[in-house]
Design a protein around this motif. Sequence first.
Motif, PDB file in Angstrom:
ATOM      1  N   MET A 142       0.639  -1.372  -0.145  1.00 32.33           N
ATOM      2  CA  MET A 142      -0.051   0.014  -0.089  1.00 32.33           C
ATOM      3  C   MET A 142       0.727   1.199   0.026  1.00 32.33           C
ATOM      4  SD  MET A 142      -3.057  -0.532  -0.447  1.00 32.33           S
ATOM      5  CE  MET A 142      -3.704   1.133  -0.152  1.00 32.33           C
ATOM      6  N   MET A 143       0.134   2.384  -0.211  1.00 31.26           N
ATOM      7  CA  MET A 143       0.899   3.645  -0.350  1.00 31.26           C
ATOM      8  C   MET A 143       1.248   4.108   1.126  1.00 31.26           C
ATOM      9  SD  MET A 143      -1.616   4.860  -3.297  1.00 31.26           S
ATOM     10  CE  MET A 143      -0.956   6.699  -3.496  1.00 31.26           C
ATOM     11  N   ASP A 144       2.202   5.015   1.154  1.00 35.43           N
ATOM     12  CA  ASP A 144       2.170   5.867   2.489  1.00 35.43           C
ATOM     13  C   ASP A 144       1.789   7.043   2.455  1.00 35.43           C
ATOM     14  OD1 ASP A 144       4.089   7.452   1.721  1.00 35.43           O
ATOM     15  OD2 ASP A 144       5.618   5.784   2.056  1.00 35.43           O
ATOM     16  N   PHE A 145       1.346   7.840   3.644  1.00 39.02           N
ATOM     17  CA  PHE A 145       0.999   9.097   3.586  1.00 39.02           C
ATOM     18  C   PHE A 145       1.433   9.982   2.614  1.00 39.02           C
ATOM     19  CE2 PHE A 145       0.128  13.357   4.893  1.00 39.02           C
ATOM     20  CZ  PHE A 145      -1.403  13.311   5.078  1.00 39.02           C
ATOM     21  N   SER A 146       2.882  10.382   2.395  1.00 39.38           N
ATOM     22  CA  SER A 146       3.223  11.097   1.591  1.00 39.38           C
ATOM     23  C   SER A 146       3.076  10.732   0.226  1.00 39.38           C
ATOM     24  CB  SER A 146       4.840  11.512   1.843  1.00 39.38           C
ATOM     25  OG  SER A 146       5.566  10.412   1.323  1.00 39.38           O
ATOM     26  N   GLU A 147       3.135   9.787  -0.282  1.00 41.78           N
ATOM     27  CA  GLU A 147       2.650   9.239  -1.493  1.00 41.78           C
ATOM     28  C   GLU A 147       1.444   9.564  -1.952  1.00 41.78           C
ATOM     29  OE1 GLU A 147       5.103   5.163  -3.151  1.00 41.78           O
ATOM     30  OE2 GLU A 147       3.794   5.069  -1.500  1.00 41.78           O
ATOM     31  N   ILE A 148       0.592   9.378  -1.009  1.00 39.84           N
ATOM     32  CA  ILE A 148      -0.964   9.753  -1.369  1.00 39.84           C
ATOM     33  C   ILE A 148      -0.995  11.216  -1.711  1.00 39.84           C
ATOM     34  CG2 ILE A 148      -3.375   9.874  -0.426  1.00 39.84           C
ATOM     35  CD1 ILE A 148      -2.620   7.231   1.207  1.00 39.84           C
ATOM     36  N   VAL A 149      -0.362  12.134  -0.982  1.00 40.02           N
ATOM     37  CA  VAL A 149      -0.326  13.583  -0.776  1.00 40.02           C
ATOM     38  C   VAL A 149       0.412  13.817  -2.147  1.00 40.02           C
ATOM     39  CG1 VAL A 149       0.492  15.858   0.060  1.00 40.02           C
ATOM     40  CG2 VAL A 149      -0.386  13.902   1.467  1.00 40.02           C
ATOM     41  N   LEU A 195       0.331  11.874  -4.970  1.00 47.15           N
ATOM     42  CA  LEU A 195      -0.533  11.642  -6.069  1.00 47.15           C
ATOM     43  C   LEU A 195      -1.671  12.701  -6.111  1.00 47.15           C
ATOM     44  CD1 LEU A 195      -1.264   9.302  -8.000  1.00 47.15           C
ATOM     45  CD2 LEU A 195      -3.093   8.792  -6.112  1.00 47.15           C
ATOM     46  N   ILE A 196      -2.104  13.230  -4.995  1.00 44.95           N
ATOM     47  CA  ILE A 196      -3.177  14.235  -4.970  1.00 44.95           C
ATOM     48  C   ILE A 196      -2.772  15.478  -5.467  1.00 44.95           C
ATOM     49  CG2 ILE A 196      -4.822  15.705  -3.558  1.00 44.95           C
ATOM     50  CD1 ILE A 196      -5.060  13.237  -1.657  1.00 44.95           C
ATOM     51  N   VAL A 197      -1.377  15.946  -5.232  1.00 47.64           N
ATOM     52  CA  VAL A 197      -0.775  17.141  -5.907  1.00 47.64           C
ATOM     53  C   VAL A 197      -0.697  17.195  -7.213  1.00 47.64           C
ATOM     54  CG1 VAL A 197       0.864  18.684  -5.786  1.00 47.64           C
ATOM     55  CG2 VAL A 197       0.030  17.740  -3.554  1.00 47.64           C
ATOM     56  N   ARG A 198      -0.214  15.893  -7.881  1.00 49.74           N
ATOM     57  CA  ARG A 198      -0.058  15.902  -9.093  1.00 49.74           C
ATOM     58  C   ARG A 198      -1.416  15.894  -9.902  1.00 49.74           C
ATOM     59  NH1 ARG A 198       4.048  16.349  -8.226  1.00 49.74           N
ATOM     60  NH2 ARG A 198       5.814  15.193  -8.275  1.00 49.74           N
ATOM     61  N   SER A 199      -2.486  15.273  -9.270  1.00 49.61           N
ATOM     62  CA  SER A 199      -3.741  15.236  -9.906  1.00 49.61           C
ATOM     63  C   SER A 199      -4.302  16.559  -9.915  1.00 49.61           C
ATOM     64  CB  SER A 199      -4.733  14.341  -9.298  1.00 49.61           C
ATOM     65  OG  SER A 199      -4.234  13.026  -9.009  1.00 49.61           O
ATOM     66  N   VAL A 200      -4.167  17.356  -8.904  1.00 48.46           N
ATOM     67  CA  VAL A 200      -4.562  18.812  -9.041  1.00 48.46           C
ATOM     68  C   VAL A 200      -4.019  19.567 -10.246  1.00 48.46           C
ATOM     69  CG1 VAL A 200      -4.534  20.768  -7.771  1.00 48.46           C
ATOM     70  CG2 VAL A 200      -5.294  19.001  -6.609  1.00 48.46           C
ATOM     71  N   GLU A 201      -2.679  19.101 -10.366  1.00 44.19           N
ATOM     72  CA  GLU A 201      -1.653  19.789 -11.240  1.00 44.19           C
ATOM     73  C   GLU A 201      -2.436  19.673 -12.643  1.00 44.19           C
ATOM     74  OE1 GLU A 201       2.613  18.893 -10.753  1.00 44.19           O
ATOM     75  OE2 GLU A 201       2.708  19.443 -12.572  1.00 44.19           O
ATOM     76  N   THR A 202      -2.559  18.280 -12.955  1.00 41.00           N
ATOM     77  CA  THR A 202      -3.206  18.109 -14.521  1.00 41.00           C
ATOM     78  C   THR A 202      -4.554  18.314 -14.460  1.00 41.00           C
ATOM     79  OG1 THR A 202      -2.985  15.813 -13.695  1.00 41.00           O
ATOM     80  CG2 THR A 202      -1.733  16.285 -15.478  1.00 41.00           C
ATOM     81  N   GLY A 203      -5.226  18.079 -13.295  1.00 41.89           N
ATOM     82  CA  GLY A 203      -6.730  18.312 -13.149  1.00 41.89           C
ATOM     83  C   GLY A 203      -7.226  19.699 -13.399  1.00 41.89           C
ATOM     84  N   SER A 204      -6.183  20.624 -12.906  1.00 43.27           N
ATOM     85  CA  SER A 204      -6.173  22.259 -13.209  1.00 43.27           C
ATOM     86  C   SER A 204      -6.470  22.775 -14.535  1.00 43.27           C
ATOM     87  CB  SER A 204      -4.858  22.906 -12.915  1.00 43.27           C
ATOM     88  OG  SER A 204      -4.953  22.755 -11.425  1.00 43.27           O
ATOM     89  N   GLU A 258      10.130  22.130  -2.227  1.00 40.84           N
ATOM     90  CA  GLU A 258       9.347  21.044  -1.440  1.00 40.84           C
ATOM     91  C   GLU A 258       8.434  21.836  -0.168  1.00 40.84           C
ATOM     92  OE1 GLU A 258      12.058  18.200   0.117  1.00 40.84           O
ATOM     93  OE2 GLU A 258      10.612  17.875   1.829  1.00 40.84           O
ATOM     94  N   ILE A 259       7.256  21.453  -0.353  1.00 38.83           N
ATOM     95  CA  ILE A 259       6.232  22.148   0.519  1.00 38.83           C
ATOM     96  C   ILE A 259       5.561  21.041   1.348  1.00 38.83           C
ATOM     97  CG2 ILE A 259       4.159  23.554   0.715  1.00 38.83           C
ATOM     98  CD1 ILE A 259       4.709  24.526  -2.069  1.00 38.83           C
ATOM     99  N   GLY A 260       5.804  20.974   2.618  1.00 47.42           N
ATOM    100  CA  GLY A 260       5.314  19.984   3.518  1.00 47.42           C
ATOM    101  C   GLY A 260       5.677  18.697   3.342  1.00 47.42           C
ATOM    102  N   GLY A 261       6.790  18.128   2.690  1.00 48.98           N
ATOM    103  CA  GLY A 261       7.155  16.829   2.066  1.00 48.98           C
ATOM    104  C   GLY A 261       6.805  16.542   0.781  1.00 48.98           C
ATOM    105  N   VAL A 262       6.078  17.479   0.134  1.00 50.44           N
ATOM    106  CA  VAL A 262       5.618  17.424  -1.300  1.00 50.44           C
ATOM    107  C   VAL A 262       6.428  17.990  -2.149  1.00 50.44           C
ATOM    108  CG1 VAL A 262       3.753  17.215  -3.057  1.00 50.44           C
ATOM    109  CG2 VAL A 262       3.201  17.029  -0.642  1.00 50.44           C
ATOM    110  N   VAL A 263       7.230  17.391  -3.235  1.00 51.87           N
ATOM    111  CA  VAL A 263       8.105  18.012  -4.125  1.00 51.87           C
ATOM    112  C   VAL A 263       7.404  18.474  -5.265  1.00 51.87           C
ATOM    113  CG1 VAL A 263      10.070  17.662  -5.278  1.00 51.87           C
ATOM    114  CG2 VAL A 263       9.922  16.625  -3.460  1.00 51.87           C
ATOM    115  N   ILE A 264       7.220  19.658  -5.655  1.00 49.88           N
ATOM    116  CA  ILE A 264       6.696  19.901  -6.901  1.00 49.88           C
ATOM    117  C   ILE A 264       7.347  21.038  -7.649  1.00 49.88           C
ATOM    118  CG2 ILE A 264       5.432  22.093  -5.553  1.00 49.88           C
ATOM    119  CD1 ILE A 264       2.870  21.358  -7.005  1.00 49.88           C
ATOM    120  N   SER A 265       7.289  20.969  -9.149  1.00 47.28           N
ATOM    121  CA  SER A 265       7.920  21.822 -10.027  1.00 47.28           C
ATOM    122  C   SER A 265       7.447  23.266  -9.844  1.00 47.28           C
ATOM    123  CB  SER A 265       7.917  21.230 -11.274  1.00 47.28           C
ATOM    124  OG  SER A 265       6.700  21.456 -11.879  1.00 47.28           O
TER     125      SER A 265
END
Lengths: 295, 259, 345
Positions: free
Chosen positions: A1-8, A10-19, A135-142
């Motif tokens: 299963m995924m750990d918490f940071s992976e889930i976050v 995934l959600i951030v990536r989805s928000v990125e393309t979802g936007s 890196e914001i709160g453990g999530v790496v984003i471009s």
Amino acid sequence: MMDFSEIVTLIVRSVETGSIYALVGLAMGIIYKASEVPNFAQGEMATFSTFIAFMVLTVHGAPFYVAFVVSLLFAYILGIAFEFLCVRRAKNPTILSMIILTIGLQMVLYGLSGWVFGTEQRAFRLPFSQFETVEIGGVVISHLGLATIIASFVLMCLIYWFLEHTKTGLAMRASQQNSMAARINGISSNRVVNLSFGISSIVGAIAAMLFAPIITLSPDLMWDPLLKGFAAAVLGGFASLPGIVFGGYILALIENLFGLWFSLEYKSVVAMGIIVLVLYIKPSGLFSKHYQRKV
Amino acid sequence: MSNNPFFTVDKISKSFGGLQALKELSFHVNKGEIYSVIGPNGAGKSTLFNCINGIYKPDTGSVKIQGQEITGLRPDQVAAHKISRTFQNIELFSNMTTMDNILLGRHMHMKTGVFSASAMLWKNSFSAKDETEHRRKVDEIIDFLDLQASRNKLVSQLPYGIQKIAELGRALATEPELLLLDEPAAGLTNEEREDLIFWIRDIRDELGITIILIEHNIQMVSEISDRIIAINFGKKLVEGTVQEVTNNPDVVRAYLGAD
Amino acid sequence: MDMKRHHYEDVQFLHGWANKFWFAVFVVLVIAAPYMFPAQLFLISLIGVNIIIALGLNILTGNTGQISLGHAGFVAIGAYTTVVLMQSWMIPFPAALIAGGILAMLFGVILALPALRLEGPYLAIATLAFGIAIKIILGNIPGLGGHNGISVIGMDLGFTMITSEVGIYYVIAGIALVMGIAARNIVKSRVGRAFQAIRDSDIAASAAGINLAGYKTMSFMISAFYAGIAGGLWAVLLGYINPNMFEFVVSIEYFAMVVVGGLGFVAGSVMGAAAVTYLRVNSDNLNSVPVIGWLLDLMSIDLTVQTGVTWVITGIVLILVVVLEPLGLYGIWLRIKIYWRTWPF
């Protein structure tokens, strides 16, 4: 299963393309709400506007903000011109002829961008890098991803503010809800539809400019986002703008989850399958009422 | 036999969201009657037709023709029980000729399928015979309704009054035993209305078709109806002969809007 | 109005001597074409294939009023089925071709299921999604050659092989002719009338006894069958298949053929498929195309080797159809006919 940071992540990536999906969906929704025209040319209108920005940037060497403004101006003019010259003049304005009309424009703009700007892949760069990350709160984003999320959010707020709190926005909503009553009160539905094409074209162009750096700029830039944006709009229900935004994020999330767990090849297929399934259960999308013709 | 009326509507209710369009409405129609439904705008008359004809499913209650339950069937299944209708705002097939519109009413009686249709190559092929036989029947209807001049014209090019008659022709072509007419005289000239009254009588007398009529024109209703039901807010106000209904104070009030 | 009506004449295929004469001329032209235009044989064969697709799509969109932007998916199913049955199972071409048509038809039922409840843009996106999904899935099924596809040689009839271009042309032309006549007869009779009734007013159609779900499904099935058959023929004509032949723009091109030709008219399907296919095949040499080339010369524009221009032209024609002439090329032809009949008044 995924750990918490992976889930976050995934959600951030989805928000990125979802936007991007949400913006394209919104662009289509704005027109559809005003005039019931499903705008298949939305993607090509946006691509063409992005090409204009590209030309201003590279050929004329102008700074980014100039290119951005010129491109949006062009998008606006393209939108209102199409409405004024074609949509308004349809002999027999059924949904089928509107689809034909917008597919016609799609073909014209697709061919024209290949003809004028060439079909090769071009690098389109924004001032935000795709490769530098924060890196914001453990999530790496471009930087680009962050800019995309923020810009879309700001744009959505702007659209909301425009529709809810300006006089023109109020006129648009009034005309959408009851065009006869609006006309009696002096609101011309022609003008409202015209404006909606202009605004929608701008929204689409912004989406394309945020998307172009991720892949490369070519005449078929917006094929995939258009399809997904359309699907997001359908998923949320064309008539509900918040529904469309939600549909965009959900669609991206479904795609990413499927890509993660099963295969990347099929992620588009699954997204499409889910949409067909949702439509089967709720024929007008998740967030809008099904309309039955009165006899 | 006599306990079993030809057509019954038993306590049907239908609501849209919070709006209750029909409230436990009941009535029956005898065979060969001309039965009229009157009531102010928004009283639920068209909703009643839509519930009978299967466009809407009633929330509760039942509709029966000749003892057979037709509640909740699809419109095409209701049509198969020999119930036909016209619409308040003409629903013709606008890109088809008068001939083809009425011929469509023959759909249930024709037998051509995809394969026999593809093979319509000579005069005695199955589908060609099917076509010619039913075209002949349609021409009888066209003659009956005086539509000869419009036979091969697109219905969208016909005047409003003729369109209404063409729609009546299509309803007749299905060979119904019960005909639902939704405001057939609305928008007609006086002369056209006279013709219509004549035809409605003929349809009943010569073809033996039972008719339920929604109509605003009280004069016309009084002239041709055997019995009348007046409804308001989806409920029955009064039912009876022309005299009984038109003299009823509730009806007068509902129509004149006095309180 | 004459009193004695011969009702068969209303529906007769080729009623009157003039119609019989022009149809005979047309058939002679179809037969003579390989000898009249030997250099254009591939183009004419391709037009034949696309006519079959347009005939089917026109029944669905023009007559029944249901939009499909995923027809390339049906074509793909027909093409792959025919090729796989011929290559791997050694089944003779006619059986493989019909199997391809039938499988496409079954997929037509699958697509019709959601389509029954959908209208306008919702139906458009559902069919679009279908076409794209089919293309992606076919590219990923093991044994179907992936993105490189499969090559195919000729039509194996069991006792003989048809491999010559002329032979393949005659097979395509014959099937197109038969399917064209069938489409014409379907449109003119009970089933086609039910389709048109659904297009014009579904509520009135069902009140007159038409089972909407049944007839919409039937329309999807007929349309998909036509596409499937055309797919099998296209595969043999090209000599190979791969998923990229069934890109979603191809579906849009089919849609354009029907619109350009004239929605709801069999003759429109023929004209539209011929015009759009001709333009596409000559897309890098537009100055040699009649009418358009002449116009370009007049404006002294040289469009040799300018891809993309055909898209612009097709797109402009679509827009003009909506703005000026909703019946497309067929409508223009009707106008000319009426003009000559009333000439010189």
